[in-house]
Design a protein around this motif. Structure first.
Motif, PDB file in Angstrom:
ATOM      1  N   ASP A   1      32.833  26.443  32.733  1.00 38.10           N
ATOM      2  CA  ASP A   1      32.683  28.021  33.006  1.00 38.10           C
ATOM      3  C   ASP A   1      32.164  28.541  31.917  1.00 38.10           C
ATOM      4  OD1 ASP A   1      32.890  30.746  33.534  1.00 38.10           O
ATOM      5  OD2 ASP A   1      34.854  30.438  34.565  1.00 38.10           O
ATOM      6  N   ARG A   2      30.776  29.164  31.858  1.00 33.53           N
ATOM      7  CA  ARG A   2      30.215  29.620  30.713  1.00 33.53           C
ATOM      8  C   ARG A   2      31.051  31.022  30.123  1.00 33.53           C
ATOM      9  NH1 ARG A   2      25.158  27.799  29.426  1.00 33.53           N
ATOM     10  NH2 ARG A   2      24.278  26.128  31.071  1.00 33.53           N
ATOM     11  N   ARG A   3      31.763  31.502  30.981  1.00 32.41           N
ATOM     12  CA  ARG A   3      32.697  32.525  30.610  1.00 32.41           C
ATOM     13  C   ARG A   3      33.676  32.102  29.485  1.00 32.41           C
ATOM     14  NH1 ARG A   3      34.528  34.770  36.262  1.00 32.41           N
ATOM     15  NH2 ARG A   3      35.001  32.445  36.348  1.00 32.41           N
ATOM     16  N   LEU A   4      34.065  31.041  29.519  1.00 33.09           N
ATOM     17  CA  LEU A   4      35.305  30.353  28.939  1.00 33.09           C
ATOM     18  C   LEU A   4      34.889  29.224  27.658  1.00 33.09           C
ATOM     19  CD1 LEU A   4      37.841  30.357  31.534  1.00 33.09           C
ATOM     20  CD2 LEU A   4      37.612  32.059  30.110  1.00 33.09           C
TER      21      LEU A   4
ATOM     22  N   ALA B   1      54.802  39.800  53.598  1.00 30.25           N
ATOM     23  CA  ALA B   1      56.149  40.291  54.042  1.00 30.25           C
ATOM     24  C   ALA B   1      57.033  40.094  52.572  1.00 30.25           C
ATOM     25  CB  ALA B   1      56.916  39.858  55.195  1.00 30.25           C
ATOM     26  N   GLU B   2      56.952  39.232  51.891  1.00 33.56           N
ATOM     27  CA  GLU B   2      57.869  39.192  50.651  1.00 33.56           C
ATOM     28  C   GLU B   2      57.412  39.808  49.460  1.00 33.56           C
ATOM     29  OE1 GLU B   2      58.723  34.240  51.653  1.00 33.56           O
ATOM     30  OE2 GLU B   2      57.019  34.853  50.553  1.00 33.56           O
ATOM     31  N   LEU B   3      56.518  40.561  49.409  1.00 32.51           N
ATOM     32  CA  LEU B   3      55.976  41.283  48.501  1.00 32.51           C
ATOM     33  C   LEU B   3      56.903  42.052  47.642  1.00 32.51           C
ATOM     34  CD1 LEU B   3      52.220  42.027  49.431  1.00 32.51           C
ATOM     35  CD2 LEU B   3      53.078  40.542  47.716  1.00 32.51           C
ATOM     36  N   ARG B   4      56.962  42.103  46.340  1.00 31.01           N
ATOM     37  CA  ARG B   4      57.927  43.085  45.550  1.00 31.01           C
ATOM     38  C   ARG B   4      57.215  43.653  44.375  1.00 31.01           C
ATOM     39  NH1 ARG B   4      61.997  38.238  43.787  1.00 31.01           N
ATOM     40  NH2 ARG B   4      60.687  37.489  41.883  1.00 31.01           N
ATOM     41  N   ARG B   5      57.601  44.608  43.683  1.00 28.24           N
ATOM     42  CA  ARG B   5      57.161  45.055  42.332  1.00 28.24           C
ATOM     43  C   ARG B   5      56.864  43.742  41.321  1.00 28.24           C
ATOM     44  NH1 ARG B   5      57.712  49.735  39.383  1.00 28.24           N
ATOM     45  NH2 ARG B   5      57.572  49.424  36.995  1.00 28.24           N
ATOM     46  N   GLY B   6      55.488  43.989  40.858  1.00 32.66           N
ATOM     47  CA  GLY B   6      55.079  42.945  39.992  1.00 32.66           C
ATOM     48  C   GLY B   6      54.215  41.850  40.427  1.00 32.66           C
ATOM     49  N   ASP B   7      54.074  41.742  41.875  1.00 28.72           N
ATOM     50  CA  ASP B   7      53.441  40.762  42.590  1.00 28.72           C
ATOM     51  C   ASP B   7      51.912  41.208  42.481  1.00 28.72           C
ATOM     52  OD1 ASP B   7      55.538  39.238  43.092  1.00 28.72           O
ATOM     53  OD2 ASP B   7      56.040  39.797  45.257  1.00 28.72           O
ATOM     54  N   LEU B   8      51.036  40.134  42.731  1.00 25.15           N
ATOM     55  CA  LEU B   8      49.575  40.625  42.627  1.00 25.15           C
ATOM     56  C   LEU B   8      48.917  40.590  44.143  1.00 25.15           C
ATOM     57  CD1 LEU B   8      48.646  38.977  39.310  1.00 25.15           C
ATOM     58  CD2 LEU B   8      48.975  41.338  39.727  1.00 25.15           C
ATOM     59  N   VAL B   9      48.101  41.468  44.382  1.00 25.85           N
ATOM     60  CA  VAL B   9      47.467  41.274  45.648  1.00 25.85           C
ATOM     61  C   VAL B   9      46.094  41.061  45.245  1.00 25.85           C
ATOM     62  CG1 VAL B   9      46.826  42.126  47.803  1.00 25.85           C
ATOM     63  CG2 VAL B   9      48.956  42.737  46.841  1.00 25.85           C
ATOM     64  N   PHE B  10      45.371  39.923  45.952  1.00 25.80           N
ATOM     65  CA  PHE B  10      43.868  39.468  45.546  1.00 25.80           C
ATOM     66  C   PHE B  10      42.860  39.730  46.796  1.00 25.80           C
ATOM     67  CE2 PHE B  10      46.272  37.248  42.066  1.00 25.80           C
ATOM     68  CZ  PHE B  10      45.248  37.431  41.149  1.00 25.80           C
ATOM     69  N   TRP B  11      42.014  40.542  46.402  1.00 24.07           N
ATOM     70  CA  TRP B  11      40.630  40.189  47.508  1.00 24.07           C
ATOM     71  C   TRP B  11      39.597  39.476  46.587  1.00 24.07           C
ATOM     72  CZ3 TRP B  11      43.935  44.563  46.862  1.00 24.07           C
ATOM     73  CH2 TRP B  11      44.240  45.067  48.217  1.00 24.07           C
ATOM     74  N   LYS B  12      38.595  39.068  47.235  1.00 24.02           N
ATOM     75  CA  LYS B  12      37.427  38.526  46.701  1.00 24.02           C
ATOM     76  C   LYS B  12      36.799  39.648  45.754  1.00 24.02           C
ATOM     77  CE  LYS B  12      33.073  36.093  47.076  1.00 24.02           C
ATOM     78  NZ  LYS B  12      32.161  35.637  48.199  1.00 24.02           N
ATOM     79  N   GLY B  13      37.064  39.534  44.408  1.00 26.01           N
ATOM     80  CA  GLY B  13      36.587  40.354  43.216  1.00 26.01           C
ATOM     81  C   GLY B  13      37.425  41.530  42.979  1.00 26.01           C
ATOM     82  N   HIS B  14      38.615  41.541  43.580  1.00 25.31           N
ATOM     83  CA  HIS B  14      39.319  42.617  43.516  1.00 25.31           C
ATOM     84  C   HIS B  14      41.066  42.105  43.120  1.00 25.31           C
ATOM     85  CE1 HIS B  14      40.512  46.776  42.917  1.00 25.31           C
ATOM     86  NE2 HIS B  14      41.386  46.581  44.002  1.00 25.31           N
ATOM     87  N   VAL B  15      41.792  42.798  42.522  1.00 26.40           N
ATOM     88  CA  VAL B  15      43.159  42.758  42.375  1.00 26.40           C
ATOM     89  C   VAL B  15      44.034  44.170  42.147  1.00 26.40           C
ATOM     90  CG1 VAL B  15      43.235  42.300  39.736  1.00 26.40           C
ATOM     91  CG2 VAL B  15      45.005  41.411  41.134  1.00 26.40           C
TER      92      VAL B  15
ATOM     93  N   ASP C   1      39.289  37.729  34.171  1.00 28.61           N
ATOM     94  CA  ASP C   1      38.658  38.095  35.278  1.00 28.61           C
ATOM     95  C   ASP C   1      39.420  37.625  36.660  1.00 28.61           C
ATOM     96  OD1 ASP C   1      36.579  38.879  34.063  1.00 28.61           O
ATOM     97  OD2 ASP C   1      35.242  36.981  34.613  1.00 28.61           O
ATOM     98  N   THR C   2      39.254  38.415  37.760  1.00 24.16           N
ATOM     99  CA  THR C   2      39.961  38.237  38.845  1.00 24.16           C
ATOM    100  C   THR C   2      40.169  36.967  39.410  1.00 24.16           C
ATOM    101  OG1 THR C   2      39.056  40.453  39.523  1.00 24.16           O
ATOM    102  CG2 THR C   2      40.305  39.152  41.227  1.00 24.16           C
ATOM    103  N   ASP C   3      39.111  36.209  39.618  1.00 22.49           N
ATOM    104  CA  ASP C   3      39.092  34.819  39.942  1.00 22.49           C
ATOM    105  C   ASP C   3      40.306  33.766  39.150  1.00 22.49           C
ATOM    106  OD1 ASP C   3      37.096  34.983  38.172  1.00 22.49           O
ATOM    107  OD2 ASP C   3      36.062  33.128  38.789  1.00 22.49           O
ATOM    108  N   MET C   4      39.730  34.006  38.170  1.00 20.80           N
ATOM    109  CA  MET C   4      40.703  33.212  36.966  1.00 20.80           C
ATOM    110  C   MET C   4      42.148  33.630  37.209  1.00 20.80           C
ATOM    111  SD  MET C   4      38.505  34.182  33.363  1.00 20.80           S
ATOM    112  CE  MET C   4      36.795  33.913  33.401  1.00 20.80           C
ATOM    113  N   GLN C   5      42.557  34.879  37.169  1.00 20.91           N
ATOM    114  CA  GLN C   5      43.936  35.270  37.371  1.00 20.91           C
ATOM    115  C   GLN C   5      44.363  34.808  38.601  1.00 20.91           C
ATOM    116  OE1 GLN C   5      43.645  39.617  37.294  1.00 20.91           O
ATOM    117  NE2 GLN C   5      43.050  39.683  35.014  1.00 20.91           N
ATOM    118  N   GLU C   6      43.764  34.756  39.780  1.00 19.37           N
ATOM    119  CA  GLU C   6      44.378  34.239  41.160  1.00 19.37           C
ATOM    120  C   GLU C   6      44.596  32.538  40.896  1.00 19.37           C
ATOM    121  OE1 GLU C   6      43.533  34.438  45.922  1.00 19.37           O
ATOM    122  OE2 GLU C   6      41.707  34.974  44.510  1.00 19.37           O
TER     123      GLU C   6
END
Length: 282
Positions: free
Chosen positions: A5-8, A224-238, A209-214
């Motif tokens: 990965d050229r970013r890293l 249904a299990e989500l709670r405070r501090g969890d992350l929700v990912f879309w393609k290119g968004h978090v 970046d978002t993809d790195m984080q996911e």
């Protein structure tokens, strides 16, 4: 040769980090030399030009390895998250001072002296690292005196070894901050920048970046299990779960850091793009 990965990883056809010898092809391999960000914020570009895309930002006191300096630009890799890009050389200096404190509010001013009525010299973002050499009190306000003699409000800084614990509470401090693509400061921030900076202030390492984080946070959960501090990912968004129903995120819809219902956000985003790609528990 590996596909890196050229970013890293710092490599180009003509030049590469010597640590990558045998892993990539390049005309020349060099050993990086250390430098430190000396201004409040430097933009990290994809090419050595102010008109090139801004991929991220570095804050005062962040350390980098420099692999090339030419025509006012430095090709660098950040020590904290390994991100590679081009910054203006004027924003860097040699590593000299021992850094002691970090800004712990979204933004704070540095004054020419311990007097809040004087015109400020500059503004530092949360996450900026500084050397505090002394303290001074005036009219009940305590100031931290920096190495260059300037002064900041002392309770806007905390010792480097201290962290905030709850990264979601840190993210909430950025509510209404303007959205900025590639931004990761209190002056402007994007979705993954909000996650990264908030986690760093809580003493947790986080890629940029978002993809790195996911890919980094591998503990998957169901919606249904989500709670405070969890992350929700879309393609290119978090987004960060504020509780089991609401998210906080830097987004291009409001162009700010905003709080909204997860269900409404999913419906809104799906009309233009798609549904979430996954849910992660850091």
């Amino acid at each position: 040769m590996e596909k890196l990965d050229r970013r890293l990883h710092a490599f180009r056809r003509d030049l590469a980090d010597t640590r990558l010898k045998g892993r990539v092809e390049a005309d020349r391999f060099v050993e990086g030399w250390p430098a430190r960000v000396a201004v409040p914020i430097v933009n990290v570009h994809s090419a050595p030009s102010t008109t090139a895309g801004m991929d991220t930002q570095l804050l005062h006191g962040e350390d980098v390895q420099v692999f090339e300096e030419a025509d006012g630009w430095s090709w660098v890799q950040a020590d904290a998250d390994n991100y590679v890009g081009y910054v203006e050389s004027a924003g860097l200096e040699m590593k000299t001072e021992h850094l002691t404190h970090v800004v712990c509010v979204p933004r704070s001013f540095a004054y020419p002296q311990a007097e809040l009525k004087t015109p400020p010299l500059r503004c530092h973002s949360m996450g900026a690292r500084l050397h505090v050499s002394a303290h001074e009190e005036k009219r009940g306000t305590r100031y931290a005196i920096l190495a260059d003699g300037s002064a900041m409000i002392a309770n806007h800084l905390q010792p480097l070894e201290q962290d905030d614990g709850d990264y979601v509470a840190v993210a909430e401090c950025f509510l209404h901050t303007p959205y900025l693509w590639g931004g990761c400061s209190g002056c402007g921030i994007d979705c993954s920048g909000l996650v990264q900076l908030s986690m760093q202030m809580a003493g947790r390492a986080c890629p940029r970046d978002t993809d790195m984080q996911e890919n980094h946070f591998l503990h998957e959960v169901e919606q249904a299990e989500l709670r405070r501090g969890d992350l929700v990912f879309w393609k290119g968004h978090v987004a960060i779960m504020l509780d089991d129903e609401r998210i906080i995120h830097a987004n291009g819809h409001t162009m700010t850091v905003a709080i909204e219902s997860l269900e409404l956000a999913i419906e809104r985003v799906a009309r233009l793009y798609d549904r979430p790609t996954g849910y992660r528990r850091p």
